[in-house]
Design a protein around this motif. Structure first.
Motif, short mmCIF file in Angstrom:
data_model
loop_
_atom_site.label_atom_id
_atom_site.label_comp_id
_atom_site.label_asym_id
_atom_site.label_seq_id
_atom_site.Cartn_x
_atom_site.Cartn_y
_atom_site.Cartn_z
N MET A 162 0.85 -1.20 0.00
CA MET A 162 0.00 0.00 0.00
C MET A 162 0.88 1.25 0.00
N ARG A 163 0.51 2.20 -0.85
CA ARG A 163 1.32 3.41 -0.95
C ARG A 163 1.18 4.27 0.31
N LEU A 164 2.29 4.81 0.76
CA LEU A 164 2.32 5.68 1.92
C LEU A 164 1.55 6.95 1.63
N THR A 165 0.67 7.37 2.55
CA THR A 165 -0.10 8.58 2.35
C THR A 165 0.56 9.77 3.05
N ARG A 166 0.15 10.95 2.65
CA ARG A 166 0.66 12.17 3.26
C ARG A 166 0.34 12.19 4.77
N ALA A 172 11.52 4.50 10.35
CA ALA A 172 10.44 4.28 11.31
C ALA A 172 9.15 3.87 10.62
N LEU A 173 8.95 4.38 9.40
CA LEU A 173 7.75 4.04 8.64
C LEU A 173 7.90 2.74 7.86
N GLY A 174 9.12 2.19 7.83
CA GLY A 174 9.37 0.95 7.13
C GLY A 174 9.35 1.08 5.62
N VAL A 175 9.82 2.25 5.13
CA VAL A 175 9.87 2.48 3.68
C VAL A 175 11.29 2.83 3.29
N GLN A 176 11.55 2.82 2.00
CA GLN A 176 12.88 3.17 1.52
C GLN A 176 13.17 4.64 1.77
N ASN A 177 14.45 4.92 2.02
CA ASN A 177 14.85 6.30 2.18
C ASN A 177 14.50 7.09 0.93
N GLY A 178 13.83 8.19 1.09
CA GLY A 178 13.40 9.00 -0.04
C GLY A 178 11.92 8.86 -0.36
N ALA A 179 11.27 7.81 0.18
CA ALA A 179 9.86 7.61 -0.13
C ALA A 179 9.00 8.75 0.39
N THR A 180 9.41 9.37 1.49
CA THR A 180 8.62 10.47 2.06
C THR A 180 8.63 11.70 1.17
N TYR A 181 9.61 11.77 0.27
CA TYR A 181 9.71 12.95 -0.60
C TYR A 181 8.63 12.98 -1.67
N TRP A 182 7.89 11.88 -1.83
CA TRP A 182 6.74 11.92 -2.73
C TRP A 182 5.71 12.92 -2.23
N GLY A 191 3.66 9.85 11.32
CA GLY A 191 4.95 9.25 11.64
C GLY A 191 5.95 10.28 12.11
N GLY A 192 5.93 11.45 11.50
CA GLY A 192 6.83 12.52 11.91
C GLY A 192 6.55 12.97 13.33
N LEU A 193 5.28 13.10 13.70
CA LEU A 193 4.94 13.51 15.06
C LEU A 193 5.29 12.42 16.07
N ASP A 194 5.09 11.16 15.69
CA ASP A 194 5.47 10.06 16.58
C ASP A 194 6.99 10.06 16.80
N LEU A 195 7.74 10.30 15.74
CA LEU A 195 9.18 10.33 15.86
C LEU A 195 9.63 11.54 16.67
N LEU A 196 8.93 12.64 16.52
CA LEU A 196 9.22 13.82 17.33
C LEU A 196 9.10 13.49 18.81
N ASP A 197 8.03 12.82 19.18
CA ASP A 197 7.83 12.44 20.58
C ASP A 197 8.92 11.48 21.06
N GLU A 198 9.34 10.60 20.18
CA GLU A 198 10.31 9.57 20.56
C GLU A 198 11.74 10.11 20.64
N ALA A 199 12.13 10.89 19.64
CA ALA A 199 13.54 11.26 19.51
C ALA A 199 13.82 12.74 19.75
N GLY A 200 12.81 13.58 19.62
CA GLY A 200 13.03 15.01 19.75
C GLY A 200 13.32 15.67 18.42
N LEU A 201 13.17 16.98 18.39
CA LEU A 201 13.30 17.72 17.14
C LEU A 201 14.70 17.63 16.54
#
Length: 211
Positions: free
Chosen positions: A1-5, A32-42, A11-21
């Motif tokens: 399934m394609r990653l949605t916006r 963290a999302l389990g996708v290839q690096n660069g997939a979020t740039y879509w 995922g970004g907010l979850d990572l913010l809580d986990e790791a900090g800004l």
């Protein structure tokens, strides 16, 4: 399934809580999302664009359900309190908010609600939008201090001790006498005190010209 916006923002907010800004990177988010690096740039052309969307998501619901018949002071105070709670709900939320410029739906709804409330109370429109700026700067700054203090080792006790020990009764008589009220983190009543000072200034504007 394609990653949605929406999944990327969540995922970004979850990572913010986990790791900090400071440790939030696009590469780490992809992992963290389990996708290839660069997939979020879509969905986001840059990390900055993602941070803007994350900041806007934090503001979801800030203006929802405000009673339309509230006096202007109560409406502004409630909106400011909601903004504070939204920023404090996320790790480094105030820093994230302060570090981006995002003319996105929730941010614009917040600004419109506050500015329209003050305009309808009788402020000239320029004064209204500038007052919104002053209120927002206070809320964000106060929340940032709260989050900074909360992140300090031992709950900030050593930092408070350093501050208190630096106050000299001869050189800093006022601060020394008020040492217990100077050090952060400040209680909720400290926030309400500052907010009421700003509201008092707005009331003075409404009562007559300020020179």
């Amino acid at each position: 399934m394609r990653l949605t916006r929406e999944q990327v923002v969540t995922g970004g907010l979850d990572l913010l809580d986990e790791a900090g800004l400071d440790k939030l990177t696009m590469r780490r988010l992809a992992a963290a999302l389990g996708v290839q690096n660069g997939a979020t740039y879509w969905h986001f052309s840059s990390k900055q664009a993602l941070l803007e969307a994350m900041a806007d998501r934090m503001l979801e619901g800030v203006t929802a359900g405000l009673a339309p018949d509230l006096p202007w002071e109560a409406r502004v105070a409630e909106t400011a309190q909601r903004l504070r709670r939204a920023l404090l709900a996320r790790r480094d939320g105030a820093r994230l908010f302060a570090g981006v410029f995002f003319p996105l739906p929730n941010a614009l709804s917040y600004g419109e609600t506050m500015a329209a409330t003050l305009r309808d109370a009788g402020l000239p429109l320029r004064d209204a939008v500038w007052a919104v700026d002053a209120l927002t700067y206070f809320v964000v700054g106060h929340a940032a201090e709260e989050q900074l203090a909360a992140a300090l080792p031992d709950g900030g006790r050593s930092a408070v001790a350093r501050l208190v020990s630096a106050l000299d009764s001869q050189r800093h008589p006022a601060l020394h006498a008020a040492a217990g009220d100077v050090a952060a983190p400040h209680p909720q009543e400290h926030f309400r005190f500052g907010l009421e000072l700003l509201l008092t200034g707005i009331r003075a504007r409404l009562d007559g010209p300020v020179h």
